[in-house]
Design an enzyme around this catalytic site. Structure first.
Site, PDB file in Angstrom:
ATOM      1  N   GLU A  55       0.831  -1.205   0.000  1.00 36.59           N
ATOM      2  CA  GLU A  55       0.000   0.000   0.000  1.00 36.59           C
ATOM      3  C   GLU A  55       0.865   1.254   0.000  1.00 36.59           C
ATOM      4  O   GLU A  55       2.067   1.206   0.270  1.00 36.59           O
ATOM      5  CB  GLU A  55      -0.923   0.011   1.208  1.00 36.59           C
ATOM      6  CG  GLU A  55      -0.182   0.128   2.548  1.00 36.59           C
ATOM      7  CD  GLU A  55      -1.079   0.659   3.654  1.00 36.59           C
ATOM      8  OE1 GLU A  55      -1.415   1.846   3.582  1.00 36.59           O
ATOM      9  OE2 GLU A  55      -1.406  -0.104   4.577  1.00 36.59           O
ATOM     10  N   LYS A 117      -5.977  10.296   0.684  1.00 36.18           N
ATOM     11  CA  LYS A 117      -6.054   8.941   1.218  1.00 36.18           C
ATOM     12  C   LYS A 117      -7.261   8.252   0.577  1.00 36.18           C
ATOM     13  O   LYS A 117      -8.405   8.669   0.782  1.00 36.18           O
ATOM     14  CB  LYS A 117      -6.196   9.002   2.738  1.00 36.18           C
ATOM     15  CG  LYS A 117      -6.079   7.685   3.458  1.00 36.18           C
ATOM     16  CD  LYS A 117      -6.153   7.936   4.966  1.00 36.18           C
ATOM     17  CE  LYS A 117      -6.099   6.631   5.747  1.00 36.18           C
ATOM     18  NZ  LYS A 117      -6.267   6.884   7.196  1.00 36.18           N
ATOM     19  N   VAL A 137      -5.735   0.127   2.875  1.00 36.41           N
ATOM     20  CA  VAL A 137      -5.821  -1.325   2.775  1.00 36.41           C
ATOM     21  C   VAL A 137      -6.939  -1.719   1.803  1.00 36.41           C
ATOM     22  O   VAL A 137      -6.741  -2.544   0.908  1.00 36.41           O
ATOM     23  CB  VAL A 137      -6.054  -1.959   4.161  1.00 36.41           C
ATOM     24  CG1 VAL A 137      -6.419  -3.445   4.025  1.00 36.41           C
ATOM     25  CG2 VAL A 137      -4.803  -1.803   5.029  1.00 36.41           C
ATOM     26  N   ASP A 169     -18.471   4.106  13.205  1.00 36.77           N
ATOM     27  CA  ASP A 169     -17.182   4.266  12.536  1.00 36.77           C
ATOM     28  C   ASP A 169     -16.501   2.906  12.411  1.00 36.77           C
ATOM     29  O   ASP A 169     -15.870   2.416  13.354  1.00 36.77           O
ATOM     30  CB  ASP A 169     -16.307   5.248  13.330  1.00 36.77           C
ATOM     31  CG  ASP A 169     -15.095   5.711  12.531  1.00 36.77           C
ATOM     32  OD1 ASP A 169     -14.851   5.144  11.452  1.00 36.77           O
ATOM     33  OD2 ASP A 169     -14.406   6.643  12.990  1.00 36.77           O
ATOM     34  N   ASP A 173     -11.792  -1.325   5.407  1.00 41.45           N
ATOM     35  CA  ASP A 173     -10.924  -2.494   5.253  1.00 41.45           C
ATOM     36  C   ASP A 173     -11.686  -3.782   5.548  1.00 41.45           C
ATOM     37  O   ASP A 173     -11.482  -4.809   4.882  1.00 41.45           O
ATOM     38  CB  ASP A 173      -9.719  -2.405   6.197  1.00 41.45           C
ATOM     39  CG  ASP A 173      -8.834  -1.198   5.930  1.00 41.45           C
ATOM     40  OD1 ASP A 173      -9.064  -0.507   4.918  1.00 41.45           O
ATOM     41  OD2 ASP A 173      -7.928  -0.948   6.750  1.00 41.45           O
ATOM     42  N   LYS A 190      -4.732  -2.269  14.472  1.00 44.03           N
ATOM     43  CA  LYS A 190      -4.079  -1.289  15.340  1.00 44.03           C
ATOM     44  C   LYS A 190      -4.777  -1.266  16.702  1.00 44.03           C
ATOM     45  O   LYS A 190      -5.999  -1.312  16.807  1.00 44.03           O
ATOM     46  CB  LYS A 190      -4.113   0.093  14.687  1.00 44.03           C
ATOM     47  CG  LYS A 190      -3.404   0.130  13.334  1.00 44.03           C
ATOM     48  CD  LYS A 190      -3.501   1.485  12.684  1.00 44.03           C
ATOM     49  CE  LYS A 190      -2.754   1.518  11.355  1.00 44.03           C
ATOM     50  NZ  LYS A 190      -3.416   0.731  10.298  1.00 44.03           N
TER      51      LYS A 190
END
Length: 728
Positions: A55, A117, A137, A169, A173, A190
């Protein structure tokens, strides 16, 4: 004696040319016109070699500059060292680029341009507006699947954000993993996310989550531990590859998460990092940072709070994931499943339906020196007299010295390659430091280097050492080119036999036997031949080759062997004189004929017109590089192939002059790239099927590429891309 030697060489060459040759077979499969797959990646996909997608958001948004670009380069090197071809993905100039140049990496990472992005949601908008986009991703998965790449390495996946029960939210991905069959090798999700809900969401989407290694605990990015168990644990790359292959055989359209824990030595700081994460989360809530801006904000704050420890850990886990992904892709390829995981993509990988462009000749190291106009007292002296001035000739002067990979054939191949042509270079290199630099640079670009030859026996890599005056014009140069004469006809034959090229360009640096071999092999395979004369002393080498073939009686009409030449006016003059001396052409046009044509082209020198007409029976298409005066072109009339039509292509003006030495080579590379990508312009016998207007358009577009070279210190501009030929 000279003719006798050439006849013997021709007889040997022609016997060799009778060897059987094979075609590369591939089926034509539909591919999105928005995909721009780098030649080395495209070749790997065609050949079933392992490829790993990477990526670009991690470059633009995940790390600070210059660590981001350095890490991107190192990750690509790790993928390559572990057995696969790296393919970093980004959205550039309205196309999805699969496989990036070093210049692309810098654009994404140096902060000089706004980078969007881009997930699946954003891709159409970014592409249609021709913005610079870094794929997340989800965006990378989609692009990888379109290109036919099954394995993708990243840092960590997105997930369900904390408080998602109120904000909804949830990272795109996760939904992408539920509908796109690409394996994502990562360090888990993460730890700034709600990991239990993330795993629940993946289960709902039908996504297998595999813990890779000795533990079945799901890693939490900076930490090896999350307290959560992954549904599956696999310990070897071959096991993961088998799972991917089986998933494809079942016809399932989901992705797979391969969760790799951060290396032990970098996991020690995880407690401090977790504390920094919690503090950053509280800050983001207070400031109201949400959506796709949340993750970059949090990562930046964590880096600041940990004094850079989180950045080092991030880099380490990305590199580790890349290594594991490369091993998985290699295992999958060995099972015959490198593309098998992506079973029913909207677009299939581009297989090699186009025959490659073969460029034969010189690869060298260019050393370019330029006198500083602000320092030289002689800056106003005309360039042609510069070396005659005692002061300039007898002392050193402030200026700039720039070293780059060059050589006529290499420059032409580089330009064509960057412009999107599937290009293969055949050249000789010394087994020395300079040869290592050239080969490494070509490999970095993704160019096919299988047919580079290393003669040995103390042969030195070619060096071109040029001095430019204060205004950038060439004053003088020294060329150490002996090695080019050592390029063997056998090497050229092997390239033709393996590749069956659509078009071939040969420069005058190689020997007469090498040119003879090129012309005869091209005739047998139906390839279009373009000859680049290179210099006045060498430009007649092609005439010697034609004379050899003529006297060997191998071809009745040698005028059918070279379809285009690209001299400058001095080379054109010498070739015209030599063709008359060797009786390869019959006489010169009358003064009345030249004068009549000159009435319509008053800006062209009468000698250029005369020389074009003299050579027309031997070379039906000639593009003469006239520097600041543009280009002169001669080609056959569409209604009567024996009738020539001469045109003058008006020049374009550069905004600045940095280095003029690569302009001509760049122009030739751009012409070749256009001939290569438009198959209808080349007939089955290799001859050109070009109306005069089409040729003029091709040359005009190529002039823009030459201007880009003049405006760059690089011999070939590093800003070249396929769209450079699409702008009117």
């Amino acid at each position: 004696m000279h003719i006798c030697k050439l006849r013997l060489s021709a007889a040997w060459t022609l016997r060799r040319a009778e060897l059987s040759q094979r075609r590369l077979l591939s089926s034509a499969r539909k591919q999105s016109p928005l995909l721009n797959i780098a030649p080395r990646v495209r070749e790997a996909l065609s050949n079933g070699e392992p490829v790993v997608a990477l990526e670009s958001t991690i470059i633009s948004h995940g790390m600070p500059y210059p660590q981001n670009v350095e890490t991107a380069r190192e990750v690509e090197q790790i993928v390559a060292a572990s057995g696969s071809i790296p393919a970093t993905i980004a959205l550039i100039d309205g196309r999805i680029h699969v496989g990036l140049s070093d210049g692309d990496l810098l654009r994404l990472g140096n902060g000089r341009e706004t980078v969007v992005k881009a997930s699946r949601r954003d891709m159409a908008a970014v592409l249609s507006q021709r913005l610079l986009g870094a794929t997340t991703v989800s965006g990378t998965m989609l692009a990888a699947h379109m290109a036919g790449i099954s394995v993708f390495a990243t840092g960590g996946i997105g997930g369900v954000h904390r408080g998602a029960e109120d904000t909804m939210d949830v990272s795109a991905d996760l939904t992408e993993l539920g509908r796109t069959p690409v394996a994502v090798v990562c360090a888990g999700a993460k730890s700034i996310l709600d990991l239990p809900k993330t795993l629940e969401y993946l289960e709902t989407q039908g996504v297998p989550v595999v813990a890779f290694g000795d533990s079945n605990e799901f890693p939490a990015f900076f930490s090896q531990h999350s307290g959560l168990q992954a549904p599956w644990k696999l310990q070897r790359a071959e096991q993961v590859a088998q799972l991917l292959k089986t998933n494809a055989e079942l016809g399932l359209q989901n992705g797979v998460v391969v969760a790799v824990p951060i290396p032990e030595e970098h996991a020690k700081a995880s407690v401090d990092i977790e504390q920094a994460i919690e503090a950053a989360l509280r800050e983001s809530e207070r400031l109201g940072v949400k959506g796709k801006e949340a993750t970059p904000f949090l990562l930046k704050r964590v880096v600041e709070r940990t004094g850079g420890a989180s950045l080092l850990a991030n880099i380490a886990l990305v590199k580790n994931n890349a290594r594991i992904a490369s091993q998985i892709a290699a295992s999958l390829a060995s099972m015959g499943g490198s593309q098998g995981f992506s079973t029913t993509a909207s677009y299939s990988p581009e297989t090699r339906t186009d025959q490659p462009l073969l460029v034969i000749g010189c690869a060298a190291i260019d050393i370019t020196s330029r006198v500083d106009p602000n320092q030289s007292a002689e800056s106003a002296i005309p360039e042609v007299d510069l070396l005659r001035q005692t002061k300039l000739a007898a002392t050193s002067h402030p200026g700039t010295v720039f070293t780059s990979v060059g050589g006529v054939a290499q420059n032409i191949a580089r330009a064509a390659h960057l412009l999107g042509a599937n290009t293969v270079l055949v050249a000789s290199l010394g087994q020395d430091a300079h040869g290592t630099v050239v080969a490494a640079d070509l490999n970095r670009m993704g160019m096919d280097t299988r047919f580079l030859q290393y003669p040995g026996s103390g042969a030195r890599t070619a060096i071109y050492n040029a001095l430019h005056g204060p205004n950038g014009d060439l004053v003088a140069a020294v060329a150490d080119m002996h090695i080019n004469g050592l390029l063997s006809p056998q090497q050229i034959e092997e390239a033709f036999s393996s590749l069956r090229p659509r078009a071939v360009c040969v420069d005058a640096n190689v020997s007469t036997p090498a040119i003879v071999t090129t012309l005869m092999q091209a005739r047998e395979s139906g390839a279009c031949v373009v000859f680049e004369p290179t210099s006045v002393p060498k430009c007649t080498n092609v005439l010697s080759a034609l004379l050899v073939i003529k006297h060997s009686h191998a071809v009745a009409d040698v005028s059918s062997l070279v379809h285009m030449i690209t001299p400058n006016s001095l080379e054109l003059q010498r070739m015209s004189e030599a063709a008359l001396e060797l009786a390869l052409v019959e006489g010169v046009p009358t003064a009345a004929t030249v004068s009549e044509i000159a009435k319509f082209h008053y800006s062209l020198d009468a000698s250029v017109i005369r020389n074009l007409l003299t050579l027309f029976p031997l070379f039906p298409t000639v593009v003469v590089k006239l520097g600041e005066q543009g280009a002169a072109v001669i080609s056959p009339s569409p209604r009567n192939a024996t009738r020539p039509i001469i045109r003058h292509i008006q020049p374009l003006k550069p905004s600045l002059v940095e280095n003029s030495s690569g302009a001509g080579d760049s122009l030739v590379g751009a012409i070749l790239a256009q001939l290569h990508t438009r198959s209808e312009l080349v007939s089955p016998d290799g001859s050109l099927s070009l109306a005069p207007q089409e040729l003029d358009t091709i040359v005009s577009r190529a002039q823009r590429v030459a201007i880009m070279a003049i405006e760059s210190m690089h011999t070939v501009s590093d800003r070249l891309n396929p769209d450079a030929l699409n702008k009117d």
